[in-house]
Design a protein around this motif. Sequence first.
Motif, PDB file in Angstrom:
ATOM      1  N   UNK A 123      -0.785  15.339 -28.062  1.00  0.00           N
ATOM      2  CA  UNK A 123       0.734  14.738 -27.081  1.00  0.00           C
ATOM      3  C   UNK A 123       0.046  13.987 -25.978  1.00  0.00           C
ATOM      4  N   UNK A 124       1.150  13.127 -26.196  1.00  0.00           N
ATOM      5  CA  UNK A 124       2.734  12.905 -26.254  1.00  0.00           C
ATOM      6  C   UNK A 124       1.588  12.435 -27.732  1.00  0.00           C
ATOM      7  N   UNK A 125       3.050  12.717 -28.269  1.00  0.00           N
ATOM      8  CA  UNK A 125       3.652  12.099 -29.511  1.00  0.00           C
ATOM      9  C   UNK A 125       3.782  10.060 -29.175  1.00  0.00           C
ATOM     10  N   UNK A 126       3.548   9.709 -30.128  1.00  0.00           N
ATOM     11  CA  UNK A 126       4.392   8.154 -30.181  1.00  0.00           C
ATOM     12  C   UNK A 126       5.771   7.879 -30.242  1.00  0.00           C
ATOM     13  N   UNK A 127       6.279   9.088 -31.062  1.00  0.00           N
ATOM     14  CA  UNK A 127       7.854   8.725 -30.597  1.00  0.00           C
ATOM     15  C   UNK A 127       8.537   9.457 -29.845  1.00  0.00           C
ATOM     16  N   UNK A 128       7.907  10.542 -28.609  1.00  0.00           N
ATOM     17  CA  UNK A 128       8.086  10.840 -28.011  1.00  0.00           C
ATOM     18  C   UNK A 128       8.191   9.595 -26.626  1.00  0.00           C
ATOM     19  N   UNK A 129       9.709   9.813 -25.689  1.00  0.00           N
ATOM     20  CA  UNK A 129      10.064   9.368 -24.238  1.00  0.00           C
ATOM     21  C   UNK A 129       9.773  10.116 -23.667  1.00  0.00           C
ATOM     22  N   UNK A 130       8.894   9.838 -22.934  1.00  0.00           N
ATOM     23  CA  UNK A 130       8.170  10.506 -21.623  1.00  0.00           C
ATOM     24  C   UNK A 130       8.678   9.926 -20.197  1.00  0.00           C
ATOM     25  N   UNK A 131       9.635  11.242 -19.829  1.00  0.00           N
ATOM     26  CA  UNK A 131      10.564  10.625 -18.346  1.00  0.00           C
ATOM     27  C   UNK A 131       9.769  10.406 -17.488  1.00  0.00           C
ATOM     28  N   UNK A 132       9.952   9.282 -16.324  1.00  0.00           N
ATOM     29  CA  UNK A 132       9.482   8.916 -15.250  1.00  0.00           C
ATOM     30  C   UNK A 132      10.241   8.080 -14.678  1.00  0.00           C
ATOM     31  N   UNK A 187      10.758   6.095 -13.248  1.00  0.00           N
ATOM     32  CA  UNK A 187      11.621   4.110 -13.431  1.00  0.00           C
ATOM     33  C   UNK A 187      12.599   4.300 -14.591  1.00  0.00           C
ATOM     34  N   UNK A 188      11.946   5.250 -15.660  1.00  0.00           N
ATOM     35  CA  UNK A 188      13.471   5.164 -16.489  1.00  0.00           C
ATOM     36  C   UNK A 188      12.295   6.092 -17.811  1.00  0.00           C
ATOM     37  N   UNK A 189      12.082   5.492 -19.092  1.00  0.00           N
ATOM     38  CA  UNK A 189      11.527   6.325 -20.018  1.00  0.00           C
ATOM     39  C   UNK A 189      10.254   5.022 -20.215  1.00  0.00           C
ATOM     40  N   UNK A 190       9.158   6.049 -21.438  1.00  0.00           N
ATOM     41  CA  UNK A 190       8.397   4.957 -21.297  1.00  0.00           C
ATOM     42  C   UNK A 190       7.797   5.933 -22.732  1.00  0.00           C
ATOM     43  N   UNK A 191       7.002   5.941 -24.150  1.00  0.00           N
ATOM     44  CA  UNK A 191       6.623   5.738 -25.395  1.00  0.00           C
ATOM     45  C   UNK A 191       4.425   5.619 -24.552  1.00  0.00           C
ATOM     46  N   UNK A 192       4.009   6.115 -25.184  1.00  0.00           N
ATOM     47  CA  UNK A 192       2.373   5.835 -24.830  1.00  0.00           C
ATOM     48  C   UNK A 192       2.498   5.371 -26.114  1.00  0.00           C
ATOM     49  N   UNK A 227      -0.570   4.304 -19.204  1.00  0.00           N
ATOM     50  CA  UNK A 227       0.953   4.082 -17.997  1.00  0.00           C
ATOM     51  C   UNK A 227      -0.071   4.779 -16.681  1.00  0.00           C
ATOM     52  N   UNK A 228       0.084   3.871 -15.768  1.00  0.00           N
ATOM     53  CA  UNK A 228      -0.832   4.322 -14.570  1.00  0.00           C
ATOM     54  C   UNK A 228      -0.027   5.251 -14.413  1.00  0.00           C
ATOM     55  N   UNK A 230      -0.172  13.997 -16.463  1.00  0.00           N
ATOM     56  CA  UNK A 230       0.615  13.348 -14.453  1.00  0.00           C
ATOM     57  C   UNK A 230       1.366  12.679 -15.526  1.00  0.00           C
ATOM     58  N   UNK A 231       2.847  12.801 -14.086  1.00  0.00           N
ATOM     59  CA  UNK A 231       4.113  11.804 -14.324  1.00  0.00           C
ATOM     60  C   UNK A 231       4.376  11.898 -13.137  1.00  0.00           C
ATOM     61  N   UNK A 232       4.308  10.489 -12.552  1.00  0.00           N
ATOM     62  CA  UNK A 232       4.903  10.020 -11.854  1.00  0.00           C
ATOM     63  C   UNK A 232       3.847  11.027 -10.414  1.00  0.00           C
ATOM     64  N   UNK A 233       2.218  11.344 -10.622  1.00  0.00           N
ATOM     65  CA  UNK A 233       1.727  11.946  -9.547  1.00  0.00           C
ATOM     66  C   UNK A 233       1.515  13.311  -9.498  1.00  0.00           C
ATOM     67  N   UNK A 234       2.942  13.861 -10.459  1.00  0.00           N
ATOM     68  CA  UNK A 234       3.173  15.124 -10.549  1.00  0.00           C
ATOM     69  C   UNK A 234       2.371  15.730 -11.507  1.00  0.00           C
ATOM     70  N   UNK A 235       1.939  16.754 -12.074  1.00  0.00           N
ATOM     71  CA  UNK A 235       1.494  17.519 -11.017  1.00  0.00           C
ATOM     72  C   UNK A 235       0.296  16.545 -10.374  1.00  0.00           C
ATOM     73  N   UNK A 236      -0.394  16.379  -8.879  1.00  0.00           N
ATOM     74  CA  UNK A 236      -1.635  16.560  -8.669  1.00  0.00           C
ATOM     75  C   UNK A 236      -3.397  16.722  -8.847  1.00  0.00           C
ATOM     76  N   UNK A 237      -3.083  17.929  -9.150  1.00  0.00           N
ATOM     77  CA  UNK A 237      -4.174  17.777  -9.907  1.00  0.00           C
ATOM     78  C   UNK A 237      -4.114  19.439 -10.473  1.00  0.00           C
ATOM     79  N   UNK A 238      -4.939  20.235 -10.519  1.00  0.00           N
ATOM     80  CA  UNK A 238      -5.001  21.627 -11.701  1.00  0.00           C
ATOM     81  C   UNK A 238      -4.491  22.509 -10.621  1.00  0.00           C
TER      82      UNK A 238
END
Length: 192
Positions: A120-129, A131-136, A143-144, A182-190
């Motif tokens: 995780x995240x799988x190569x074909x998984x769309x990460x929603x953030x 500004x849109x979606x991203x694939x790792x 990505x930052x 973490x996506x877009x700073x969330x969650x910020x910590x465990x």
Amino acid sequence: MTLTKIRTAAAGSLAAAGLLIALAGCSTPAANQPSASASPASASSGAASSTASSSAASEPCAGVKVVVDSGALKQAAASTSTCVSVDGPTVASKVLDEAKIKTEGTTQYPNEIVCRANGVPAADFDIKHKDGTYREECKGMPAAFAYWGLWVKPASGEWAYAQDGLGTLKVNPGESLELLFTVDGEPAAPAA
């Protein structure tokens, strides 16, 4: 090379893309994150002495408690909590191996950072953030705005963003080690 140095080097190459500020925020603890660094313990090396136990989520752990939290991705397949027996300072990558957590680095940083945990995240998984979606793709620096963070918690203390990578960070019996996505700073910590 420490995780901070890797992220700093990556920030320089991403400056043209306007990601310098976001990456810098990712590479050092944010204001709402604990500022203590997770430093390696003594130079002696302890070995993991037994396999992981999946019932460790709610029980005290005499070894290193290992938590994988897919956080913002909310993918249960990646989330787990277990206890790994260690007899002294042990490299984080070895503790994760003992916990049967499969990590994948990137082409550029194969052993220092985590690009995927348990697939995780799988190569074909769309990460929603925001500004849109991203694939790792796991080529260079993740990505930052969407990444696995490595956290350490002493036996009696607060979570701190690790300042070393998997291959150099050492954890001790009684400590906790967490991979948190973490996506877009969330969650910020465990979570506590």
